[in-house]
Enzyme design. Structure first.
Site, PDB file in Angstrom:
ATOM      1  N   TRP A  33      31.247 -24.182  44.988  1.00 26.55           N
ATOM      2  CA  TRP A  33      31.906 -22.895  44.751  1.00 26.55           C
ATOM      3  C   TRP A  33      31.341 -21.873  45.727  1.00 26.55           C
ATOM      4  O   TRP A  33      30.128 -21.890  46.013  1.00 26.55           O
ATOM      5  CB  TRP A  33      31.655 -22.416  43.326  1.00 26.55           C
ATOM      6  CG  TRP A  33      32.791 -22.621  42.378  1.00 26.55           C
ATOM      7  CD1 TRP A  33      33.687 -21.676  41.957  1.00 26.55           C
ATOM      8  CD2 TRP A  33      33.171 -23.826  41.697  1.00 26.55           C
ATOM      9  NE1 TRP A  33      34.585 -22.219  41.072  1.00 26.55           N
ATOM     10  CE2 TRP A  33      34.300 -23.530  40.905  1.00 26.55           C
ATOM     11  CE3 TRP A  33      32.692 -25.133  41.698  1.00 26.55           C
ATOM     12  CZ2 TRP A  33      34.943 -24.477  40.102  1.00 26.55           C
ATOM     13  CZ3 TRP A  33      33.314 -26.079  40.914  1.00 26.55           C
ATOM     14  CH2 TRP A  33      34.425 -25.753  40.130  1.00 26.55           C
ATOM     15  N   ASP A  36      28.834 -18.958  44.245  1.00 28.01           N
ATOM     16  CA  ASP A  36      27.725 -19.700  43.632  1.00 28.01           C
ATOM     17  C   ASP A  36      26.787 -20.215  44.712  1.00 28.01           C
ATOM     18  O   ASP A  36      25.552 -20.127  44.603  1.00 28.01           O
ATOM     19  CB  ASP A  36      28.234 -20.919  42.849  1.00 28.01           C
ATOM     20  CG  ASP A  36      29.058 -20.543  41.645  1.00 28.01           C
ATOM     21  OD1 ASP A  36      30.169 -20.009  41.835  1.00 28.01           O
ATOM     22  OD2 ASP A  36      28.592 -20.767  40.508  1.00 28.01           O
ATOM     23  N   GLN A 107      36.815 -15.896  47.001  1.00 26.93           N
ATOM     24  CA  GLN A 107      35.900 -15.430  45.947  1.00 26.93           C
ATOM     25  C   GLN A 107      35.027 -14.312  46.518  1.00 26.93           C
ATOM     26  O   GLN A 107      34.979 -14.154  47.745  1.00 26.93           O
ATOM     27  CB  GLN A 107      35.010 -16.589  45.461  1.00 26.93           C
ATOM     28  CG  GLN A 107      35.377 -17.081  44.082  1.00 26.93           C
ATOM     29  CD  GLN A 107      34.309 -17.963  43.456  1.00 26.93           C
ATOM     30  OE1 GLN A 107      33.451 -18.506  44.143  1.00 26.93           O
ATOM     31  NE2 GLN A 107      34.369 -18.125  42.148  1.00 26.93           N
ATOM     32  N   ASP A 167      36.690 -14.302  36.186  1.00 29.60           N
ATOM     33  CA  ASP A 167      37.971 -14.951  35.930  1.00 29.60           C
ATOM     34  C   ASP A 167      38.769 -14.433  34.740  1.00 29.60           C
ATOM     35  O   ASP A 167      39.961 -14.241  34.824  1.00 29.60           O
ATOM     36  CB  ASP A 167      37.744 -16.454  35.710  1.00 29.60           C
ATOM     37  CG  ASP A 167      37.099 -17.120  36.913  1.00 29.60           C
ATOM     38  OD1 ASP A 167      36.500 -16.416  37.745  1.00 29.60           O
ATOM     39  OD2 ASP A 167      37.199 -18.348  37.017  1.00 29.60           O
ATOM     40  N   TRP A 355      33.618 -13.796  30.397  1.00 31.26           N
ATOM     41  CA  TRP A 355      33.806 -12.511  31.081  1.00 31.26           C
ATOM     42  C   TRP A 355      34.343 -11.404  30.174  1.00 31.26           C
ATOM     43  O   TRP A 355      34.825 -10.377  30.662  1.00 31.26           O
ATOM     44  CB  TRP A 355      34.710 -12.651  32.323  1.00 31.26           C
ATOM     45  CG  TRP A 355      34.041 -13.458  33.403  1.00 31.26           C
ATOM     46  CD1 TRP A 355      34.271 -14.773  33.699  1.00 31.26           C
ATOM     47  CD2 TRP A 355      33.022 -13.024  34.320  1.00 31.26           C
ATOM     48  NE1 TRP A 355      33.452 -15.185  34.741  1.00 31.26           N
ATOM     49  CE2 TRP A 355      32.691 -14.133  35.140  1.00 31.26           C
ATOM     50  CE3 TRP A 355      32.355 -11.817  34.533  1.00 31.26           C
ATOM     51  CZ2 TRP A 355      31.723 -14.053  36.152  1.00 31.26           C
ATOM     52  CZ3 TRP A 355      31.400 -11.739  35.541  1.00 31.26           C
ATOM     53  CH2 TRP A 355      31.097 -12.857  36.332  1.00 31.26           C
ATOM     54  N   GLU A 398      24.799 -20.524  32.126  1.00 30.94           N
ATOM     55  CA  GLU A 398      25.762 -19.837  32.996  1.00 30.94           C
ATOM     56  C   GLU A 398      25.814 -18.339  32.664  1.00 30.94           C
ATOM     57  O   GLU A 398      25.868 -17.491  33.545  1.00 30.94           O
ATOM     58  CB  GLU A 398      27.148 -20.468  32.789  1.00 30.94           C
ATOM     59  CG  GLU A 398      28.269 -19.779  33.524  1.00 30.94           C
ATOM     60  CD  GLU A 398      29.590 -20.545  33.436  1.00 30.94           C
ATOM     61  OE1 GLU A 398      29.628 -21.616  32.779  1.00 30.94           O
ATOM     62  OE2 GLU A 398      30.577 -20.096  34.018  1.00 30.94           O
TER      63      GLU A 398
HETATM   64  C1  GLC Z   1      33.666 -19.690  36.713  1.00 34.20           C
HETATM   65  C2  GLC Z   1      33.256 -18.253  37.051  1.00 34.20           C
HETATM   66  C3  GLC Z   1      33.164 -18.081  38.566  1.00 34.20           C
HETATM   67  C4  GLC Z   1      32.223 -19.127  39.126  1.00 34.20           C
HETATM   68  C5  GLC Z   1      32.600 -20.545  38.680  1.00 34.20           C
HETATM   69  C6  GLC Z   1      31.550 -21.568  39.041  1.00 34.20           C
HETATM   70  O1  GLC Z   1      34.923 -19.984  37.150  1.00 34.20           O
HETATM   71  O2  GLC Z   1      34.115 -17.332  36.488  1.00 34.20           O
HETATM   72  O3  GLC Z   1      32.732 -16.797  38.899  1.00 34.20           O
HETATM   73  O4  GLC Z   1      32.175 -19.048  40.501  1.00 34.20           O
HETATM   74  O5  GLC Z   1      32.745 -20.578  37.290  1.00 34.20           O
HETATM   75  O6  GLC Z   1      30.310 -21.186  38.551  1.00 34.20           O
END
Ligand code: GLC
Length: 433
Positions: A33, A36, A107, A167, A355, A398
């Site tokens: 990601w 991340d 992102q 998200d 979120w 997380e």
């Molecule tokens: C979720 C989060 C996003 C993040 C992803 C991987 O989709 O909302 O911000 O990058 O997870 O951790």
């Protein structure tokens, strides 16, 4: 305790390593990601600088010809994840196709700020590695101006809630409520609700809408201008806005260190646009920078953790900053741990749902960094201390419930381990002092 957790954090980063890049957490998020990886590189740099740069270099391997760095890079097709490469179909739809399969949206652009941090804490090798990446990072920042800026608002837009990284924040209801679910949407089976508690994940209706936007992108051949100009969803996110403004400032510092005058001049232009654009987000009713629906001009009705990023971007007037701090104090008096992703006094607040309330470690890190730089040192320190307490109490989750401190959704999470090592850990604080 702190040494044990330092070891555990390093162990998580090693365990989530897939050979040069790091996944956020096994099963729920099995790919690389975008933001991340950047946060993860900061954590890696505390014990393996070479590996930290490799993380960023591999992220840039996923860059598109138009400069966009996608939100997820699919180096494999994992049956455990939905929606994977066969849904995005970037290889067959986009022209030219990206070198590595990926999503077709981006992102938050934290990458350049991480690259600068590695350079500032490092030596000649770090500067050398950054010089190989700077033009690529600049072309991503340029993409925001050429492909994601809407004439309707002269600020950087977002075409999908997933592009904001926040998200499922209630902010996006404004844009989602006016869009329709594509009646031709193919049937699908979610995987996220198998790996995490469905109560903490987005609803079916939201998911249908998320996938309707993906369908639109795919059918437009991932034409980014079309997505911005005529796509089903168009909002402005203070999170992307402030992170990009900060990243432009940081990339300028890097360009200056490398004596790149043309690049510096271009970045100065983007910074000016960012500074001017900040007012667009100012919501007088709430006294904060909030998300807006670009089509209707309507403001979102709550203070999110992205609202708190004006300090990180060094944006806003004195009055706007004072009002922002007042909101943060109000929220701090209400919760047990700072900084919830959504306003506990606003509609749709839910301390456990994605979120809509939980605390996100990487957001706390940049919020606190900005507060500290702008002289709000005790609030900055409260946020750091809360983050350390949450990890000590619940582990490397997380995200966290701002009342009970309970960890939510993914366990053994890479960015949580990374920001522990690079910022929240008492041993890091001692070293930095
Ligand atoms: C979720 C989060 C996003 C993040 C992803 C991987 O989709 O909302 O911000 O990058 O997870 O951790």
């Amino acid at each position: 305790m702190s040494i044990e957790l330092d070891n555990k954090a390093r162990e998580i980063l090693r365990k989530n390593d897939r050979g040069g890049y790091t996944i956020p957490t096994a099963r729920l998020y099995p790919y690389q990601w975008n933001w991340d990886s950047a946060f993860t590189a900061l954590g890696l740099s505390t014990f393996d600088r070479d590996r930290a740069w490799t993380e960023l270099e591999l992220l840039l391997e996923g860059q598109w010809a138009n400069g966009m760095i996608p939100s997820i890079i699919f180096r494999s097709d994992d049956p455990d994840y939905f929606p994977g490469p066969s849904v995005w179909q970037t290889q067959t739809s986009a022209t030219p196709p990206p070198l590595i399969p990926s999503t077709g949206i981006s992102q938050p652009p934290i990458l350049a700020s991480v690259a600068l941090a590695l350079v500032e804490s490092g030596g000649a090798d770090d500067l050398q590695r950054s010089s190989q990446l700077i033009d690529k990072m600049l072309s991503w920042h340029r993409w925001y101006q050429t492909e994601r800026t809407s004439a309707a608002a002269s600020v950087v837009a977002t075409v999908h809630p997933w592009e904001t990284g926040r998200d499922n924040c209630p902010d996006w209801e404004l844009g989602l409520s006016t869009m329709t679910i594509d009646p031709r949407l193919e049937p699908y089976v979610r995987k996220d609700t198998e790996h995490a508690n469905p109560e903490q994940r987005p609803s079916k209706e939201q998911y249908d809408k998320y996938l309707s936007i993906v369908k639109y992108g795919r059918e437009s051949g991932w034409d980014q201008r079309a997505l911005t100009d005529t796509g089903p969803f168009l909002m402005a996110d203070p999170g992307i806005h402030f992170i990009l403004l900060r990243a432009n400032r940081d990339l300028l510092k890097l360009a200056q260190r490398l004596n790149l005058s043309e690049q510096s001049a271009e970045l100065e232009k983007y910074i000016e646009l960012g500074v001017q654009g900040s007012d667009y987000f100012w919501n007088e009713t709430i006294g904060a920078f909030t998300a807006r629906n670009i089509v209707s001009g309507e403001y979102s009705n709550g203070f999110s953790n992205a609202s708190a990023l004006c300090f990180y971007a060094d944006a806003g007037t004195e009055t706007q900053r004072i009002k922002t701090i007042e909101n943060m104090q109000r929220i701090a008096d209400k919760v047990d741990y700072m900084m919830p992703s959504w306003d506990p006094d606003a509609e749709k607040f839910d301390p456990q749902r994605y979120w809509c309330g939980p605390i996100w470690p990487q957001m706390n890190f940049i919020i606190s960094t900005g507060l500290d730089e702008q002289g709000h040192n005790s609030m900055a320190e409260d946020i750091r201390r809360d983050m350390a307490l949450l990890i000590e109490k619940s582990g490397f989750y997380e995200c966290f419930n701002p009342f009970s401190g309970e960890g939510c959704i993914g366990a053994d999470f890479s960015w949580t381990a990374a920001i522990w090592l690079a910022w929240a850990s008492p041993s890091h604080q001692k070293m930095a002092a």
